[in-house]
Design a protein around this motif. Structure first.
Motif: not given
Lengths: 372, 164, 166
Positions: B1-11, B63-67
């Motif tokens: 998972m890229t940083i922008p993707d993570l940002k969306t999910r974690l956001g 989320i981090m695990d899935q990433g």
């Protein structure tokens, strides 16, 4: 046992291994629940080497904590100091002169060689072979002589400073290092003939102690453990620091995930370290080894940062939190051995005790680094 | 998972109006930082800095695990002036070398938050260590006994009021 | 503690016999394989090829305390470890000697600060020590010198005279 053999009666017993046991490399204790010769459960009990480093990080000034870092992972002391000084430099915004970066790389990689040589000897002792230790320590002493000539210490080096290194290296060190590299290169075939091709060693290592790549990820294992499981993760490549981006080297990876793979990763890493040292010595130009205008009493601005380096055992990380005073507000030291050891309980289940000790040896643990 | 993707999910789970990473000294105004920040790796050592409520920590860990990230460390910090403990989870990716810090704060008088050992088994020891040093309780942890300190230890040495 | 560790004196002494026994003991000290921290690496280095403790008859590292007669306390003893170290000492058969190697074993070394919570400040708080070797960590030469001192303690004379500074 019932007369029909329908229900198999299992009886387990508890064995205490350590904290004083030659195979635990110091003061590790493992509570073993054994089913005959097979391990039912192996619970590591750690903390016998806890030396309050994180507490001392909070009540000593930044500079006074430097000697502590060398006493965490004393087999590869340079890396811990490197991680710590880099974290504080990142906090305080200090740039390190080019020459100092190369000197750091050379001394750190020499330390990696010394650490892997010591590991190879100690690992073979775990497996019942004493002779290789005498050879590896012989080579290791050459490295210690070289490092002693610049750092003044044989083991607990306190050589890096915020903004550089405390002494410049002289020509004698440079020529001595080149001579040593030539010598060690010529001795590597001897090591492979003595250890790698030894049939008893192979039988004790091949297919023993499998750690899957997914297990490594879930437990946060790093270093040769993860590279022996087929993942090419190395902090020097993943988050390049110091002079590593300017140097050309490979990351040895073996997918077999057994003790042999971890052994071969370390042996190949020694060849790569020698390449790195030669390149760094070639690229090193005369110049200053300390940044200018570093205050005696360093007070980094408020904030926090993370820095990690590739130690001989894996990713060593420092999270430094400054509140603007001369002492760190919090200094978290992330030790690679801690995470590498935490997977032992899961991976040793169902193994023979003697094989589990091979697995334990292949993790390359330094207990006071794990316990901090 | 890229940083922008993570940002969306974690956001989606990040809390608003978080306290700044470092408490200002007396008299200085506390400038709230955004709950989710893209940080400069060269300056901070992380690529993403997320602040969540304590009960959302397992969600963040999932989320981090899935990433495909790995848990590198758990750091406790005692902000005694704020009467809070901060817990910082450092995640890193073997594939990309990106680094994400997930922060949360718990009150000092009831220091408790959910354990993530079921998602990252490596968290087991990190949480025990944090419990040793700060007395922060990780609910759902199978064995919250002293790890580094002696078996019978009842003190928490990294609390700022330890020994006073 | 003191009563337990004292050896009752024998009724009859054979002076010459005792001397021979002491000489034999001094030249075949068997240390215990027992590493606590950094100093253990220097102890290993002392046993390995370059420094070669075998020259002094003290290279037979025994993994069991019951087979050894010298305990080299090399490293920091913390409060969790202290009971185990005392057990090991008690398991060693008499006569036994203790070498405190490094500053941690002597006094707690660099890990002593006001309010410290985990380090035993010197192994002599747990049991008697015969030879102290300062250093952090001491060099292998220092450990060899420590063994020579222990031999002197046993036999009453030094194996070699101390080299004078030139």
């Amino acid at each position: 046992m019932s007369s029909e053999g329908q229900t198999i009666h299992r009886e387990t017993f508890v064995v205490n291994l350590g904290p004083q046991h030659p195979a635990t490399h110091g003061v590790l204790r493992i509570k073993l629940t054994m089913d005959g010769e097979y391990i039912d459960d192996a619970e590591p009990v750690i903390g016998y080497g806890h030396r309050m480093h994180e507490k001392m990080g909070e009540n000593r000034t930044y500079a006074k904590f430097l000697p502590n870092t060398a006493r965490m992972d004393y087999v590869a002391a340079m890396f811990n100091t490197h991680g710590y000084v880099c974290a504080v430099e990142r906090l305080a915004g200090i740039t390190v002169p080019e020459r100092a970066e190369y000197i750091r790389v050379v001394t750190a990689e020499l330390n990696r060689l010394a650490s892997h040589l010591l590991w190879a000897g100690a690992f073979l002792i775990d497996l019942g072979g004493f002779t290789p230790l005498l050879y590896t320590f012989d080579d290791r002493e050459h490295i210690l002589d070289l490092l002693e000539s610049v750092t003044g210490a044989r083991l607990t080096f306190c050589y890096y400073r915020f903004g550089g290194v405390c002494n410049d290296v002289d020509d004698q060190f440079v020529t001595g290092t080149r001579e040593f590299i030539t010598r060690l290169r010529s001795r590597m075939p001897m090591y492979h003939a003595l250890i790698t091709k030894n049939i008893i060693f192979r039988k004790r290592c091949e297919g023993i102690g499998i750690i899957s790549a997914e297990t490594c990820r879930r437990y946060g294992a790093t270093g040769p453990v993860v590279r022996g499981s087929g993942i090419a993760y190395d902090v020097r490549k993943a988050e390049p620091y110091s002079a590593y981006p300017r140097l050309n080297f490979n990351i040895p990876v073996y997918p077999e995930a057994d003790c042999m793979a971890r052994y071969l990763v370390r042996m190949d890493e020694m060849m790569e370290s020698m390449r790195i040292i030669e390149q760094a010595l070639d690229l090193m130009q005369p110049g200053p080894v300390m940044a200018e205008k570093i205050p005696k009493m360093l007070k980094p601005p408020k904030g926090d940062c993370y820095f990690n380096v590739e130690s001989a055992r894996g990713s060593f990380g420092v999270r430094a939190i400054s509140d603007g005073t001369d002492k760190a507000y919090r200094l978290k030291l992330r030790s690679p051995c801690f995470s590498n050891m935490s997977l032992f309980q899961e991976c040793s289940r169902g193994m023979l005790l003697a094989d589990a000790l091979a697995l334990l040896g292949s993790l390359d643990l330094v207990i006071p680094d794990m316990d901090r | 998972m890229t940083i922008p993707d993570l940002k969306t999910r974690l956001g989606e789970i990040a809390q608003g109006g978080a306290t700044p990473p470092v408490t200002p000294t007396e008299g200085e105004p506390a400038t709230p930082v955004a709950p989710i920040l893209e940080t400069d790796h060269a300056k901070r050592g992380t690529d993403l800095d997320v602040t969540v409520q304590p009960d959302r920590i397992p969600d963040a860990a999932r989320i981090m695990d899935q990433g495909g990230y790995t848990l590198e460390a758990i750091t406790g910090v005692d902000w005694i002036a704020d009467k809070q403990y901060e817990v910082v989870y450092d995640f890193t990716s073997f594939a990309s070398g990106k680094r994400v810090a997930v922060r949360t704060r718990v009150p000092r008088d009831i220091p408790a938050l959910p354990s993530i050992h079921a998602i990252f088994p490596g968290a087991n020891w990190h949480e025990r260590e944090t419990h040793d040093f700060f007395g922060i309780k990780f609910s759902g942890h199978p064995q919250l006994t002293p790890l580094l300190l002696p078996e019978d230890a009842t003190f928490h040495p990294l609390r700022k009021d330890f020994g006073t | 503690m003191d009563e337990q560790t004292q050896v009752p004196p024998g009724l009859i002494h054979f002076a010459a016999m005792d001397q021979i026994l002491d000489l034999a003991r001094a030249n075949s000290l068997w240390p215990m394989t027992f590493g606590l921290a950094c100093c253990a690496i220097e102890m290993m280095a002392t046993g390995a090829a370059r420094f070669d403790m075998a020259r002094f008859g003290c290279e037979v590292f025994r993994p069991s305390p019951r087979q050894s007669d010298v305990m080299i306390v090399c490293g920091t003893i913390n409060k969790k470890m202290a009971p185990a170290v005392v057990t090991l000492y008690d398991q060693m058969p008499e006569p036994k000697w203790v070498i405190a190697m490094g500053n941690c074993a002597i006094s707690g070394g660099p890990f002593v600060f006001p309010g410290q919570y985990n380090v035993v400040e010197g192994v002599d708080k747990l049991f008697p020590v015969d030879v102290y070797i300062p250093g952090c960590p001491p060099r292998p030469e220092a450990l060899i010198e420590g063994f020579l001192e222990l031999e002197k303690k046993l036999t009453g004379k030094r194996r070699w005279p101390i080299a004078k500074a030139q």
